[in-house]
Design a protein around this motif. Structure first.
Motif, short mmCIF file in Angstrom:
data_model
loop_
_atom_site.label_atom_id
_atom_site.label_comp_id
_atom_site.label_asym_id
_atom_site.label_seq_id
_atom_site.Cartn_x
_atom_site.Cartn_y
_atom_site.Cartn_z
N GLU A 28 -12.75 -15.23 88.40
CA GLU A 28 -12.19 -15.94 87.25
C GLU A 28 -12.61 -17.42 87.28
OE1 GLU A 28 -7.98 -15.13 87.17
OE2 GLU A 28 -8.29 -13.17 86.20
N GLY A 29 -12.81 -17.96 88.47
CA GLY A 29 -13.32 -19.32 88.59
C GLY A 29 -14.74 -19.45 88.05
N LEU A 30 -15.58 -18.43 88.26
CA LEU A 30 -16.92 -18.44 87.69
C LEU A 30 -16.85 -18.40 86.17
CD1 LEU A 30 -18.70 -15.90 90.08
CD2 LEU A 30 -19.18 -18.36 89.90
N GLU A 31 -15.93 -17.62 85.62
CA GLU A 31 -15.75 -17.58 84.17
C GLU A 31 -15.40 -18.95 83.62
OE1 GLU A 31 -15.73 -14.92 81.75
OE2 GLU A 31 -16.92 -13.89 83.28
N ASP A 32 -14.50 -19.65 84.30
CA ASP A 32 -14.11 -21.00 83.86
C ASP A 32 -15.27 -21.97 83.97
OD1 ASP A 32 -11.52 -20.10 83.38
OD2 ASP A 32 -10.80 -20.70 85.36
N ALA A 33 -16.08 -21.84 85.02
CA ALA A 33 -17.14 -22.80 85.28
C ALA A 33 -18.27 -22.72 84.26
CB ALA A 33 -17.70 -22.59 86.69
N LEU A 34 -18.52 -21.53 83.71
CA LEU A 34 -19.66 -21.39 82.80
C LEU A 34 -19.43 -22.11 81.48
CD1 LEU A 34 -22.44 -20.28 82.23
CD2 LEU A 34 -21.39 -18.14 81.46
N GLY A 35 -18.24 -22.09 80.95
CA GLY A 35 -17.98 -22.73 79.66
C GLY A 35 -18.59 -21.94 78.51
N GLY A 36 -18.47 -22.50 77.31
CA GLY A 36 -19.03 -21.85 76.13
C GLY A 36 -17.96 -21.45 75.14
N ASP A 37 -18.42 -20.88 74.02
CA ASP A 37 -17.51 -20.51 72.93
C ASP A 37 -16.73 -19.23 73.23
OD1 ASP A 37 -18.41 -22.70 71.48
OD2 ASP A 37 -20.01 -21.54 70.51
N VAL A 38 -17.30 -18.35 74.05
CA VAL A 38 -16.60 -17.12 74.40
C VAL A 38 -15.45 -17.45 75.34
CG1 VAL A 38 -16.83 -14.88 75.55
CG2 VAL A 38 -18.70 -15.76 74.14
N PRO A 39 -14.26 -16.91 75.10
CA PRO A 39 -13.14 -17.18 76.02
C PRO A 39 -13.46 -16.73 77.44
CG PRO A 39 -12.35 -16.16 73.99
CD PRO A 39 -13.84 -16.07 73.96
N ALA A 40 -12.99 -17.49 78.40
CA ALA A 40 -13.17 -17.12 79.79
C ALA A 40 -12.51 -15.77 80.05
CB ALA A 40 -12.59 -18.18 80.70
N GLY A 41 -13.20 -14.89 80.73
CA GLY A 41 -12.67 -13.57 81.02
C GLY A 41 -11.54 -13.62 82.03
N ARG A 42 -10.65 -12.67 81.91
CA ARG A 42 -9.55 -12.53 82.85
C ARG A 42 -9.37 -11.04 83.18
NH1 ARG A 42 -10.45 -16.94 83.68
NH2 ARG A 42 -9.08 -18.77 83.75
N PHE A 43 -8.93 -10.79 84.40
CA PHE A 43 -8.71 -9.42 84.84
C PHE A 43 -7.41 -8.87 84.25
CE2 PHE A 43 -11.74 -10.74 88.04
CZ PHE A 43 -12.45 -9.58 88.31
N GLU A 44 -7.47 -7.61 83.86
CA GLU A 44 -6.28 -6.87 83.47
C GLU A 44 -5.93 -5.91 84.59
OE1 GLU A 44 -6.84 -4.92 79.77
OE2 GLU A 44 -7.26 -6.78 78.64
N ARG A 45 -4.70 -5.96 85.04
CA ARG A 45 -4.25 -5.12 86.14
C ARG A 45 -3.50 -3.91 85.60
NH1 ARG A 45 -3.14 -7.77 91.34
NH2 ARG A 45 -1.25 -6.50 91.44
N THR A 46 -3.89 -2.74 86.10
CA THR A 46 -3.25 -1.50 85.71
C THR A 46 -2.90 -0.71 86.97
OG1 THR A 46 -4.61 -1.41 83.70
CG2 THR A 46 -3.48 0.61 84.37
N GLU A 47 -1.68 -0.25 87.04
CA GLU A 47 -1.28 0.57 88.18
C GLU A 47 -1.76 2.00 87.96
OE1 GLU A 47 2.76 1.77 90.74
OE2 GLU A 47 2.88 0.42 89.00
N THR A 48 -2.35 2.58 88.99
CA THR A 48 -2.80 3.97 88.91
C THR A 48 -1.92 4.83 89.81
OG1 THR A 48 -4.43 3.73 90.69
CG2 THR A 48 -5.16 3.24 88.45
N LYS A 49 -1.73 6.08 89.41
CA LYS A 49 -0.90 7.01 90.17
C LYS A 49 -1.69 8.28 90.47
CE LYS A 49 3.17 4.92 90.40
NZ LYS A 49 3.81 4.61 91.71
N ARG A 50 -1.45 8.82 91.64
CA ARG A 50 -2.03 10.10 92.02
C ARG A 50 -0.89 11.07 92.27
NH1 ARG A 50 -3.14 12.42 96.99
NH2 ARG A 50 -4.75 14.04 96.95
N THR A 51 -1.00 12.27 91.72
CA THR A 51 0.05 13.27 91.85
C THR A 51 -0.50 14.49 92.57
OG1 THR A 51 1.06 12.51 89.79
CG2 THR A 51 1.73 14.67 90.61
N ALA A 52 0.25 14.99 93.53
CA ALA A 52 -0.16 16.19 94.26
C ALA A 52 -0.02 17.41 93.36
CB ALA A 52 0.69 16.35 95.51
N ASP A 53 -0.58 18.53 93.81
CA ASP A 53 -0.54 19.76 93.02
C ASP A 53 0.89 20.21 92.73
OD1 ASP A 53 -3.28 19.83 92.97
OD2 ASP A 53 -3.47 21.23 94.65
N ASP A 54 1.82 19.89 93.64
CA ASP A 54 3.20 20.29 93.43
C ASP A 54 4.00 19.27 92.62
OD1 ASP A 54 3.50 18.21 95.20
OD2 ASP A 54 4.49 19.39 96.78
#
Length: 292
Positions: A28-54
């Motif tokens: 995210e620091g690299l995104e800020d450092a580049l500058g420009g008209d495009v908004p600096a990118g940011r990570f979106e966090r999503t929780e993932t789940k794994r379910t057993a067969d049962d």
């Protein structure tokens, strides 16, 4: 080997999460450092789940993805901690890798971090990194590494990437870097194209010396090498002017990456066959690619 190994599991999983946070902040620091008209990118966090067969809980993870940034067209930094029982096919694969007793006690636990970055600028190299720990009641081991995947190669970038990794591995033995470099050259090779997918890096799998602390320290240093090996290359190349021909070269090269990950990559196969979130497993695929 018996016992739950609970302290070691928790320590490893926590460290993978710490490394993820450091990388997310740096990117995210690299995104800020580049500058420009495009908004600096940011990570979106999503929780993932794994379910057993049962239907029971079988772990999950955090998927952190940035899309459409100034520097990164798509980058994912995922962590996972999954557990349960391996199915017959996975038990057979473990047995083939020299792990005895899986048919009697097929429990497993695995945690790690996985990163793939696809860049906006064709002169800035794509990259892959992962480190992981795998445990069964019969054995434990570490694996991982990182490799550089430029579509437009610069010899000085390749030299910096490798030299930084060597500096982090040398304290663990002078013979280690040549061994892991050769392993990466063999592993990240695309047989049906008769070529490597990039300019190499380091890779290890099934690493267990019998000294958990020493093996974990090595795995940490593989992870610690990543930012100093990679970030300076992005800083150098992210402002380079590029043409449509350069972009075309990038999209064709991405096709190699997609082919490798879908056909050969062990992590992709393991994630999909053990029921992990498919979006997290396939995070490594580029947003756009081209075949000719």
């Amino acid at each position: 080997m018996t016992g739950g190994f609970e302290t070691e599991k928790a320590t490893a999983a926590a460290w993978f999460g710490k490394l993820r946070d450091q990388i997310v902040t740096a990117f995210e620091g690299l995104e800020d450092a580049l500058g420009g008209d495009v908004p600096a990118g940011r990570f979106e966090r999503t929780e993932t789940k794994r379910t057993a067969d049962d239907g029971s809980d079988a772990g999950g993870g955090i998927m952190s993805v940035m899309r459409g940034g100034r520097v990164f067209e798509k980058v994912g930094v995922n962590t996972s901690e999954v557990f349960g029982e391996l199915g017959p096919a996975a038990q057979k694969a473990m047995a083939a890798r020299g792990v005895p007793g899986m048919e009697d006690d097929p429990r497993f636990w695995a945690s790690g971090i996985s990163l793939v970055a696809h860049m906006q600028n064709p002169h800035a190299p794509a990259v892959h990194m992962n480190t992981r720990m795998f445990w069964t009641p019969h054995a434990w081991w570490f694996g991982g590494g990182s490799d550089l995947n430029p579509c437009i190669e610069y010899d000085e970038d390749t030299s910096h990437f490798h030299a930084t990794q060597k500096a982090h591995l040398d304290p663990h033995g002078a013979d280690l870097y040549p061994k892991l470099k050769a392993w990466a050259d063999e592993y990240f090779y695309i047989p049906h194209r008769n070529r490597a997918r990039g300019v190499g890096g380091i890779f290890m799998d099934d690493h267990c010396s019998g000294d958990w602390a020493a093996d974990f320290a090595l795995t940490q240093d593989i992870g610690k090498a990543f930012l100093p090996a990679y970030v300076p290359l992005v800083e150098k190349r992210m402002r380079t002017e590029w043409s449509e021909a350069d972009k075309d070269t990038q999209l064709i090269h991405r096709g190699l990456y997609a082919e490798y990950n879908l056909v050969y990559d062990r992590g992709t196969k393991f994630g999909l066959t053990t029921g992990h979130d498919a979006n997290a497993v396939l995070m490594s695929l580029p947003p756009l690619a081209k075949w000719v």
